[in-house]
Scaffold this motif. Structure first.
Motif, PDB file in Angstrom:
ATOM      1  N   GLY A 130       4.005   9.069  12.135  1.00 10.19           N
ATOM      2  CA  GLY A 130       5.140   8.158  12.086  1.00 10.19           C
ATOM      3  C   GLY A 130       4.766   6.689  12.153  1.00 10.19           C
ATOM      4  O   GLY A 130       5.637   5.833  12.327  1.00 10.19           O
ATOM      5  N   LYS A 131       3.488   6.378  12.005  1.00  3.15           N
ATOM      6  CA  LYS A 131       3.031   4.998  12.057  1.00  3.15           C
ATOM      7  C   LYS A 131       2.846   4.448  10.646  1.00  3.15           C
ATOM      8  O   LYS A 131       2.574   5.193   9.707  1.00  3.15           O
ATOM      9  N   ASN A 132       2.975   3.120  10.500  1.00  5.48           N
ATOM     10  CA  ASN A 132       2.688   2.498   9.213  1.00  5.48           C
ATOM     11  C   ASN A 132       1.505   1.554   9.366  1.00  5.48           C
ATOM     12  O   ASN A 132       1.274   0.971  10.433  1.00  5.48           O
ATOM     13  N   HIS A 133       0.742   1.422   8.302  1.00  7.80           N
ATOM     14  CA  HIS A 133      -0.510   0.669   8.325  1.00  7.80           C
ATOM     15  C   HIS A 133      -0.545  -0.300   7.141  1.00  7.80           C
ATOM     16  O   HIS A 133      -0.331   0.101   5.991  1.00  7.80           O
ATOM     17  N   LEU A 134      -0.815  -1.554   7.412  1.00  6.91           N
ATOM     18  CA  LEU A 134      -0.901  -2.569   6.367  1.00  6.91           C
ATOM     19  C   LEU A 134      -2.241  -2.450   5.645  1.00  6.91           C
ATOM     20  O   LEU A 134      -3.298  -2.490   6.270  1.00  6.91           O
ATOM     21  N   LEU A 135      -2.200  -2.312   4.324  1.00  2.00           N
ATOM     22  CA  LEU A 135      -3.404  -2.134   3.528  1.00  2.00           C
ATOM     23  C   LEU A 135      -3.875  -3.460   2.917  1.00  2.00           C
ATOM     24  O   LEU A 135      -3.101  -4.410   2.793  1.00  2.00           O
ATOM     25  N   THR A 136      -5.138  -3.509   2.526  1.00  2.00           N
ATOM     26  CA  THR A 136      -5.688  -4.719   1.903  1.00  2.00           C
ATOM     27  C   THR A 136      -5.253  -4.837   0.440  1.00  2.00           C
ATOM     28  O   THR A 136      -5.206  -5.938  -0.102  1.00  2.00           O
ATOM     29  N   THR A 152      -6.836   9.793   3.697  1.00  2.00           N
ATOM     30  CA  THR A 152      -5.806   9.876   2.664  1.00  2.00           C
ATOM     31  C   THR A 152      -4.920  11.104   2.846  1.00  2.00           C
ATOM     32  O   THR A 152      -3.703  11.040   2.621  1.00  2.00           O
ATOM     33  N   GLU A 153      -5.496  12.224   3.276  1.00  2.00           N
ATOM     34  CA  GLU A 153      -4.714  13.450   3.430  1.00  2.00           C
ATOM     35  C   GLU A 153      -3.654  13.338   4.518  1.00  2.00           C
ATOM     36  O   GLU A 153      -2.687  14.110   4.534  1.00  2.00           O
ATOM     37  N   ASN A 154      -3.810  12.357   5.418  1.00  2.00           N
ATOM     38  CA  ASN A 154      -2.841  12.168   6.504  1.00  2.00           C
ATOM     39  C   ASN A 154      -1.767  11.131   6.168  1.00  2.00           C
ATOM     40  O   ASN A 154      -0.927  10.814   7.011  1.00  2.00           O
ATOM     41  N   ILE A 155      -1.805  10.611   4.951  1.00  2.00           N
ATOM     42  CA  ILE A 155      -0.790   9.643   4.509  1.00  2.00           C
ATOM     43  C   ILE A 155       0.334  10.402   3.804  1.00  2.00           C
ATOM     44  O   ILE A 155       0.081  11.139   2.847  1.00  2.00           O
TER      45      ILE A 155
END
Length: 262
Positions: A188-194, A168-171
């Motif tokens: 700079g990356k995006n991640h799809l969450l559930t 979480t601290e890296n978001i």
């Protein structure tokens, strides 16, 4: 016939509850679906139900404000993101929790517990003792206003290759779009969450670190690099490791300015 009131401001959560309720063997009637403190108070002053399913954070405040103003004489099953410690503590004294996102099995256990209490109330056996237990716990929560939370330290990301974890601290911020939520990290990356809604995410985060600047974006305070005025009532936010600026909504600007200085 079990009369039920649903106090929940998330449409997906309401639909899930209604689906599970519809699949029960016991005859039920959903008397109303309410998403605010004010409407809940108005309803409960004029109506009686056998069971309440209640979220804690509503559109206009905290659900415990309802029970400040209205005397409740029925059990409440809270549907919330509060941690397991509090859930277990209250279930041992007659109040059930559904920890979001909850399963059908978890729902059934909470329902079975309610049926046990309801059967005793109908026959009169141990009713006063049971009521004293769960009402004492509601009053304890009201007295301290809100239960202590355990905040999410990392998110699991599902992919075709498996599962990996994002701290979480890296978001730097979360963004919602058309029913999906992405987390943007320091690389700079995006991640799809559930999770499917920002509110579901927000309930799991420390409000000292995260703030929803508009309907679709939630920022992490340690990653805010610069704030500029965009217009009279809108601020432009520059985040570290992110090229584009984010903007506050007019309705959230004042609260954001107060929050960011704390």
């Amino acid at each position: 016939m079990i009369r039920i009131l649903i106090i929940e401001d998330e449409i997906p959560a309401r639909k899930k509850l209604k689906r599970f309720i519809a699949e029960l063997d016991t005859p039920t009637q959903i008397k109303d679906e309410i998403d605010t403190v004010d409407r809940s108070v108005e309803f409960l002053k004029n109506n009686q139900v056998d069971l309440i399913f209640s979220d804690i954070e509503l559109l206009d405040g905290n659900a415990f404000e309802i029970y400040h103003q209205v005397s409740i004489s029925c059990p409440i099953i809270f549907t919330t993101a509060y941690d397991q410690f509090w859930m277990d503590a209250f279930e041992s004294n007659g109040i059930a929790y559904l920890l979001k996102p909850f399963s059908k099995d978890r729902f059934q256990k909470a329902w079975d517990k309610f049926l046990l209490f309801h059967a005793k109330s109908v026959t009169g056996r141990d009713q006063e003792s049971e009521e004293n237990n769960w009402m004492a716990n509601i009053k304890a929560l009201i007295k301290q206003n809100i239960v202590e939370k355990s905040y999410k330290k990392r998110f699991s990301i599902n992919t075709n290759q498996g599962i990996y974890f994002l701290d979480t601290e890296n978001i730097i911020f979360f963004a919602a779009s058309e029913g999906v939520v992405f987390a943007y990290d320091t690389k700079g990356k995006n991640h799809l969450l559930t999770e499917s809604t920002l509110k579901e995410i927000e309930e799991q985060l420390n409000p000292s670190d995260f703030f929803r600047i508009n309907r679709s974006q939630l920022v992490n305070k340690p990653h805010i690099e610069k704030i500029e005025r965009y217009s009279k009532n809108v601020l432009s936010i520059k985040l570290k490791d992110h090229k584009s600026h984010l903007k506050t909504s007019q309705s959230n600007t004042a609260a954001f300015r107060e929050w960011v200085e704390k």
